[in-house]
Design a protein around this motif. Structure first.
Motif, PDB file in Angstrom:
ATOM      1  N   ALA A 124      -6.961  -8.165  -6.350  1.00  0.00           N
ATOM      2  CA  ALA A 124      -6.361  -7.824  -5.051  1.00  0.00           C
ATOM      3  C   ALA A 124      -4.854  -8.063  -5.051  1.00  0.00           C
ATOM      4  O   ALA A 124      -4.096  -7.269  -4.479  1.00  0.00           O
ATOM      5  CB  ALA A 124      -7.026  -8.635  -3.941  1.00  0.00           C
ATOM      6  N   ILE A 125      -4.409  -9.111  -5.697  1.00  0.00           N
ATOM      7  CA  ILE A 125      -2.975  -9.420  -5.727  1.00  0.00           C
ATOM      8  C   ILE A 125      -2.209  -8.368  -6.524  1.00  0.00           C
ATOM      9  O   ILE A 125      -1.190  -7.843  -6.073  1.00  0.00           O
ATOM     10  CB  ILE A 125      -2.740 -10.835  -6.300  1.00  0.00           C
ATOM     11  N   LEU A 126      -2.711  -8.043  -7.708  1.00  0.00           N
ATOM     12  CA  LEU A 126      -2.039  -7.051  -8.547  1.00  0.00           C
ATOM     13  C   LEU A 126      -2.070  -5.666  -7.914  1.00  0.00           C
ATOM     14  O   LEU A 126      -1.083  -4.926  -7.957  1.00  0.00           O
ATOM     15  CB  LEU A 126      -2.675  -7.030  -9.936  1.00  0.00           C
ATOM     16  N   ALA A 127      -3.210  -5.305  -7.320  1.00  0.00           N
ATOM     17  CA  ALA A 127      -3.322  -3.984  -6.693  1.00  0.00           C
ATOM     18  C   ALA A 127      -2.399  -3.873  -5.490  1.00  0.00           C
ATOM     19  O   ALA A 127      -1.758  -2.831  -5.280  1.00  0.00           O
ATOM     20  CB  ALA A 127      -4.772  -3.729  -6.281  1.00  0.00           C
ATOM     21  N   ALA A 128      -2.300  -4.916  -4.699  1.00  0.00           N
ATOM     22  CA  ALA A 128      -1.404  -4.886  -3.536  1.00  0.00           C
ATOM     23  C   ALA A 128       0.056  -4.783  -3.965  1.00  0.00           C
ATOM     24  O   ALA A 128       0.845  -4.059  -3.352  1.00  0.00           O
ATOM     25  CB  ALA A 128      -1.617  -6.119  -2.670  1.00  0.00           C
ATOM     26  N   ALA A 129       0.415  -5.486  -5.022  1.00  0.00           N
ATOM     27  CA  ALA A 129       1.790  -5.393  -5.528  1.00  0.00           C
ATOM     28  C   ALA A 129       2.085  -3.988  -6.032  1.00  0.00           C
ATOM     29  O   ALA A 129       3.174  -3.450  -5.784  1.00  0.00           O
ATOM     30  CB  ALA A 129       2.012  -6.417  -6.636  1.00  0.00           C
ATOM     31  N   ALA A 130       1.130  -3.380  -6.718  1.00  0.00           N
ATOM     32  CA  ALA A 130       1.312  -2.013  -7.209  1.00  0.00           C
ATOM     33  C   ALA A 130       1.476  -1.041  -6.045  1.00  0.00           C
ATOM     34  O   ALA A 130       2.376  -0.191  -6.049  1.00  0.00           O
ATOM     35  CB  ALA A 130       0.127  -1.604  -8.079  1.00  0.00           C
ATOM     36  N   ALA A 131       0.622  -1.173  -5.047  1.00  0.00           N
ATOM     37  CA  ALA A 131       0.719  -0.296  -3.880  1.00  0.00           C
ATOM     38  C   ALA A 131       2.043  -0.509  -3.152  1.00  0.00           C
ATOM     39  O   ALA A 131       2.668   0.452  -2.686  1.00  0.00           O
ATOM     40  CB  ALA A 131      -0.455  -0.547  -2.935  1.00  0.00           C
ATOM     41  N   GLY A 132       2.470  -1.755  -3.062  1.00  0.00           N
ATOM     42  CA  GLY A 132       3.747  -2.044  -2.412  1.00  0.00           C
ATOM     43  C   GLY A 132       4.919  -1.404  -3.130  1.00  0.00           C
ATOM     44  O   GLY A 132       5.846  -0.894  -2.495  1.00  0.00           O
ATOM     45  N   LEU A 133       4.882  -1.407  -4.463  1.00  0.00           N
ATOM     46  CA  LEU A 133       5.956  -0.768  -5.225  1.00  0.00           C
ATOM     47  C   LEU A 133       5.970   0.739  -5.001  1.00  0.00           C
ATOM     48  O   LEU A 133       7.032   1.339  -4.845  1.00  0.00           O
ATOM     49  CB  LEU A 133       5.799  -1.056  -6.722  1.00  0.00           C
ATOM     50  N   VAL A 134       4.805   1.354  -4.987  1.00  0.00           N
ATOM     51  CA  VAL A 134       4.741   2.807  -4.807  1.00  0.00           C
ATOM     52  C   VAL A 134       5.168   3.203  -3.397  1.00  0.00           C
ATOM     53  O   VAL A 134       5.885   4.182  -3.206  1.00  0.00           O
ATOM     54  CB  VAL A 134       3.313   3.334  -5.097  1.00  0.00           C
ATOM     55  N   LEU A 135       4.766   2.432  -2.407  1.00  0.00           N
ATOM     56  CA  LEU A 135       5.013   2.801  -1.014  1.00  0.00           C
ATOM     57  C   LEU A 135       6.372   2.360  -0.482  1.00  0.00           C
ATOM     58  O   LEU A 135       6.721   2.707   0.642  1.00  0.00           O
ATOM     59  CB  LEU A 135       3.903   2.232  -0.128  1.00  0.00           C
ATOM     60  N   THR A 136       7.140   1.632  -1.271  1.00  0.00           N
ATOM     61  CA  THR A 136       8.489   1.241  -0.850  1.00  0.00           C
ATOM     62  C   THR A 136       9.370   2.486  -0.789  1.00  0.00           C
ATOM     63  O   THR A 136       9.386   3.278  -1.732  1.00  0.00           O
ATOM     64  CB  THR A 136       9.095   0.233  -1.844  1.00  0.00           C
ATOM     65  N   PRO A 137      10.077   2.671   0.311  1.00  0.00           N
ATOM     66  CA  PRO A 137      10.946   3.861   0.402  1.00  0.00           C
ATOM     67  C   PRO A 137      11.985   3.879  -0.711  1.00  0.00           C
ATOM     68  O   PRO A 137      12.544   2.858  -1.086  1.00  0.00           O
ATOM     69  CB  PRO A 137      11.626   3.695   1.764  1.00  0.00           C
ATOM     70  N   ARG A 138      12.208   5.065  -1.229  1.00  0.00           N
ATOM     71  CA  ARG A 138      13.188   5.244  -2.292  1.00  0.00           C
ATOM     72  C   ARG A 138      14.566   5.456  -1.713  1.00  0.00           C
ATOM     73  O   ARG A 138      14.709   6.005  -0.627  1.00  0.00           O
ATOM     74  CB  ARG A 138      12.795   6.440  -3.145  1.00  0.00           C
TER      75      ARG A 138
END
Length: 160
Positions: free
Chosen positions: A115-129
């Motif tokens: 859950a921690i790794l998946a949330a971090a991955a999702a957070g990186l993808v969903l961060t505005p560019r």
């Protein structure tokens, strides 16, 4: 007397130690999953009749302390990696790496790592560019894999 400004480098290191919001959310979910998996009896598990909580059966409070320790340490380490990843040029590739690591860690789901790794991955993808660009195919794969990993961790916590 003039104030001396600290070097930029030391400010950057302090920023890495601040909690990443997505990783913190993943840590909260991981804590719920690990506590549920260790101390809650559910009707989905063989031999359990219904919902109940048994702290002594899961290692007691020492077991709870170990689980909380795993989650806290993982959250700090992954949060630092995610913060560094936000500044990286190929953010979606880093997110894909985190998502793959999260999926691989399903084998040790009781640690809370998925859950921690998946949330971090999702957070990186969903961060505005910065330029408002679109997500790359690696980002889409990372987000999909992260969602499947979180679902798997939740299912294993309840039915494990």
């Amino acid at each position: 007397m003039s104030a001396i400004d600290t070097p930029t480098r030391s400010r950057d290191r302090r920023g890495l130690l601040q909690p990443d919001p997505a990783t913190a959310a993943g840590a909260a979910l991981a804590l719920v999953c690990t506590v549920t998996g260790q101390f809650v009896q559910t009707p989905l598990r063989p031999g359990d009749d219904g919902w109940s909580v048994d702290v002594s059966g899961g290692g007691g409070f020492a077991g709870l302390a170990v689980l909380v320790g795993f989650v806290l340490v993982a959250a700090v380490v992954v949060s630092a990696f995610a913060r560094a990843g936000r500044a990286a040029r190929h953010r979606d590739r880093r997110a894909l790496g985190l998502a793959v690591a999260g999926a691989a860690s399903v084998f040790v789901f009781w640690t809370g790592l998925p859950a921690i790794l998946a949330a971090a991955a999702a957070g990186l993808v969903l961060t505005p560019r910065p330029g408002g660009g679109l997500t790359t195919p690696a980002g889409v794969v990372a987000l999909t894999l992260a969602a499947l990993t979180v679902f798997s961790a939740g299912y294993l916590a309840v039915a494990g």
